[in-house]
Design a protein around this motif. Structure first.
Motif, PDB file in Angstrom:
ATOM      1  N   GLY A 184       1.126  -0.911  -0.251  1.00  0.00           N
ATOM      2  CA  GLY A 184       0.611  -0.116  -0.034  1.00  0.00           C
ATOM      3  C   GLY A 184       0.913   0.869  -0.324  1.00  0.00           C
ATOM      4  N   VAL A 185       2.198   1.147  -0.535  1.00  0.00           N
ATOM      5  CA  VAL A 185       3.092   1.922  -0.715  1.00  0.00           C
ATOM      6  C   VAL A 185       3.009   3.540  -1.786  1.00  0.00           C
ATOM      7  N   GLU A 186       2.165   2.499  -2.983  1.00  0.00           N
ATOM      8  CA  GLU A 186       2.053   2.850  -4.444  1.00  0.00           C
ATOM      9  C   GLU A 186       1.124   4.616  -4.113  1.00  0.00           C
ATOM     10  N   LYS A 187       2.217   5.967  -4.874  1.00  0.00           N
ATOM     11  CA  LYS A 187       1.524   7.153  -4.112  1.00  0.00           C
ATOM     12  C   LYS A 187       1.153   7.551  -6.090  1.00  0.00           C
ATOM     13  N   THR A 188      -0.090   6.966  -6.671  1.00  0.00           N
ATOM     14  CA  THR A 188      -0.674   6.960  -8.351  1.00  0.00           C
ATOM     15  C   THR A 188      -0.867   8.612  -8.311  1.00  0.00           C
ATOM     16  N   GLU A 189      -1.511   9.325  -7.245  1.00  0.00           N
ATOM     17  CA  GLU A 189      -1.920  10.352  -7.483  1.00  0.00           C
ATOM     18  C   GLU A 189      -0.431  11.965  -7.160  1.00  0.00           C
ATOM     19  N   LEU A 190       0.563  11.226  -6.733  1.00  0.00           N
ATOM     20  CA  LEU A 190       1.773  11.585  -7.121  1.00  0.00           C
ATOM     21  C   LEU A 190       2.071  12.035  -8.444  1.00  0.00           C
ATOM     22  N   LEU A 191       1.609  11.097  -9.256  1.00  0.00           N
ATOM     23  CA  LEU A 191       2.278  11.393 -11.055  1.00  0.00           C
ATOM     24  C   LEU A 191       1.607  12.427 -12.404  1.00  0.00           C
ATOM     25  N   ASN A 192       2.368  12.724 -12.151  1.00  0.00           N
ATOM     26  CA  ASN A 192       2.604  14.363 -13.321  1.00  0.00           C
ATOM     27  C   ASN A 192       2.276  15.732 -12.340  1.00  0.00           C
ATOM     28  N   GLY A 193       2.770  15.011 -10.757  1.00  0.00           N
ATOM     29  CA  GLY A 193       2.704  16.667  -9.720  1.00  0.00           C
ATOM     30  C   GLY A 193       3.992  16.833  -9.719  1.00  0.00           C
ATOM     31  N   THR A 194       4.128  18.444  -9.809  1.00  0.00           N
ATOM     32  CA  THR A 194       5.555  18.901  -9.651  1.00  0.00           C
ATOM     33  C   THR A 194       5.918  19.462  -8.086  1.00  0.00           C
ATOM     34  N   GLY A 195       6.671  19.568  -8.001  1.00  0.00           N
ATOM     35  CA  GLY A 195       7.484  20.047  -6.846  1.00  0.00           C
ATOM     36  C   GLY A 195       9.057  20.955  -6.934  1.00  0.00           C
ATOM     37  N   VAL A 196       9.630  20.777  -6.199  1.00  0.00           N
ATOM     38  CA  VAL A 196      10.882  21.088  -5.507  1.00  0.00           C
ATOM     39  C   VAL A 196      11.827  20.218  -4.614  1.00  0.00           C
ATOM     40  N   ALA A 197      13.219  19.771  -5.551  1.00  0.00           N
ATOM     41  CA  ALA A 197      14.112  19.033  -4.987  1.00  0.00           C
ATOM     42  C   ALA A 197      14.695  19.537  -3.846  1.00  0.00           C
ATOM     43  N   LEU A 198      14.669  19.235  -2.814  1.00  0.00           N
ATOM     44  CA  LEU A 198      15.283  19.459  -1.263  1.00  0.00           C
ATOM     45  C   LEU A 198      16.114  19.804  -0.421  1.00  0.00           C
ATOM     46  N   THR A 199      16.637  18.298  -1.984  1.00  0.00           N
ATOM     47  CA  THR A 199      17.942  17.700  -2.014  1.00  0.00           C
ATOM     48  C   THR A 199      18.258  17.907  -3.301  1.00  0.00           C
ATOM     49  N   GLN A 200      20.031  17.114  -3.077  1.00  0.00           N
ATOM     50  CA  GLN A 200      21.365  17.881  -4.129  1.00  0.00           C
ATOM     51  C   GLN A 200      20.599  15.757  -4.519  1.00  0.00           C
ATOM     52  N   LEU A 201      19.977  16.014  -5.710  1.00  0.00           N
ATOM     53  CA  LEU A 201      19.077  14.888  -5.867  1.00  0.00           C
ATOM     54  C   LEU A 201      20.170  13.681  -7.155  1.00  0.00           C
ATOM     55  N   ARG A 202      21.077  12.907  -6.777  1.00  0.00           N
ATOM     56  CA  ARG A 202      22.532  12.204  -7.115  1.00  0.00           C
ATOM     57  C   ARG A 202      22.089  10.485  -7.317  1.00  0.00           C
ATOM     58  N   PRO A 203      20.996  10.091  -8.167  1.00  0.00           N
ATOM     59  CA  PRO A 203      20.003  10.362  -8.795  1.00  0.00           C
ATOM     60  C   PRO A 203      19.047  10.507  -7.176  1.00  0.00           C
ATOM     61  N   SER A 204      19.410   9.909  -6.527  1.00  0.00           N
ATOM     62  CA  SER A 204      17.903  10.001  -5.495  1.00  0.00           C
ATOM     63  C   SER A 204      18.143  10.580  -4.377  1.00  0.00           C
ATOM     64  N   GLY A 205      17.289  10.844  -3.935  1.00  0.00           N
ATOM     65  CA  GLY A 205      16.828  12.202  -2.765  1.00  0.00           C
ATOM     66  C   GLY A 205      15.530  12.895  -2.180  1.00  0.00           C
ATOM     67  N   VAL A 206      15.156  13.668  -1.466  1.00  0.00           N
ATOM     68  CA  VAL A 206      13.971  14.003  -0.950  1.00  0.00           C
ATOM     69  C   VAL A 206      13.815  15.297  -1.615  1.00  0.00           C
ATOM     70  N   ALA A 207      12.256  15.316  -2.473  1.00  0.00           N
ATOM     71  CA  ALA A 207      11.534  16.625  -3.065  1.00  0.00           C
ATOM     72  C   ALA A 207      10.386  16.899  -2.327  1.00  0.00           C
ATOM     73  N   LYS A 208       9.730  18.098  -2.662  1.00  0.00           N
ATOM     74  CA  LYS A 208       8.268  17.745  -1.821  1.00  0.00           C
ATOM     75  C   LYS A 208       7.762  17.969  -3.459  1.00  0.00           C
ATOM     76  N   ILE A 209       6.584  17.185  -3.055  1.00  0.00           N
ATOM     77  CA  ILE A 209       5.484  17.635  -4.180  1.00  0.00           C
ATOM     78  C   ILE A 209       4.525  16.670  -3.884  1.00  0.00           C
ATOM     79  N   LYS A 210       3.804  17.924  -4.303  1.00  0.00           N
ATOM     80  CA  LYS A 210       2.282  18.401  -3.883  1.00  0.00           C
ATOM     81  C   LYS A 210       1.877  17.963  -2.420  1.00  0.00           C
ATOM     82  N   GLY A 211       2.970  19.341  -1.723  1.00  0.00           N
ATOM     83  CA  GLY A 211       2.929  19.670  -0.469  1.00  0.00           C
ATOM     84  C   GLY A 211       3.086  18.124   0.403  1.00  0.00           C
ATOM     85  N   GLN A 212       3.478  17.326  -0.472  1.00  0.00           N
ATOM     86  CA  GLN A 212       3.822  15.781   0.315  1.00  0.00           C
ATOM     87  C   GLN A 212       5.435  15.789   0.626  1.00  0.00           C
ATOM     88  N   ARG A 213       6.503  15.574   1.193  1.00  0.00           N
ATOM     89  CA  ARG A 213       8.262  15.616   1.498  1.00  0.00           C
ATOM     90  C   ARG A 213       8.142  13.823   1.004  1.00  0.00           C
TER      91      ARG A 213
END
Length: 151
Positions: free
Chosen positions: A91-120
């Motif tokens: 139950g971890v699939e977050k399909t509601e985030l698909l095509n959502g936009t946001g901001v990279a909170l950390t440098q993504l190299r290639p993984s990291g954290v972003a804030k998308i649609k108000g979710q970290r």
């Protein structure tokens, strides 16, 4: 003869208890009791009685296993041991985030954290490095893996 009958009954009880108790101890001791009963029957009463006792043990084991497999899964006792939960669905699939936009909170190299649609959320890029603060867009959601691309 009383010892042989006692060993047969004790062995059957211990084998039954093995299905309810963990550890194999009751089952091993029960099996040893059955073998001892057959051995004593051969030793004390001869070949014919030993064969009869061995046949009783084999028929008892086979029919016991058959009856157990046939009736246990549907019994009230089984409901206490058998899990009804589903396996593999987290139950971890977050399909509601698909095509959502946001901001990279950390440098993504290639993984990291972003804030998308108000979710970290933890994200991965398609492969390239994305600097902190860059605008990102979710291009794929694969289970718990969220793939982003720089906008």
């Amino acid at each position: 003869m009383a010892l042989i009958i006692t060993l047969l009954i004790l062995g059957a009880i211990l084998l039954f208890l093995e299905t309810l108790l963990p550890g194999l101890i009751a089952g091993i001791i029960g099996f040893i009791c059955l073998i001892a009963a057959v051995f004593l029957a051969y030793r004390d009463f001869g070949f014919q009685t030993g064969n009869i006792i061995m046949a009783i043990v084999l028929v008892g084991l086979v029919s016991g296993v058959f009856i157990w497999l046939r009736f246990f899964p549907d019994s009230r006792l089984a409901r206490k041991f058998v899990s009804e939960g589903s396996v593999g669905e987290l139950g971890v699939e977050k399909t509601e985030l698909l095509n959502g936009t946001g901001v990279a909170l950390t440098q993504l190299r290639p993984s990291g954290v972003a804030k998308i649609k108000g979710q970290r959320v933890d994200v991965v890029t398609e492969g390239g490095l994305i600097e902190r603060g860059a605008a990102v867009k979710v291009v794929a959601v694969e289970g718990s893996r969220i793939v982003v691309r720089e906008v």
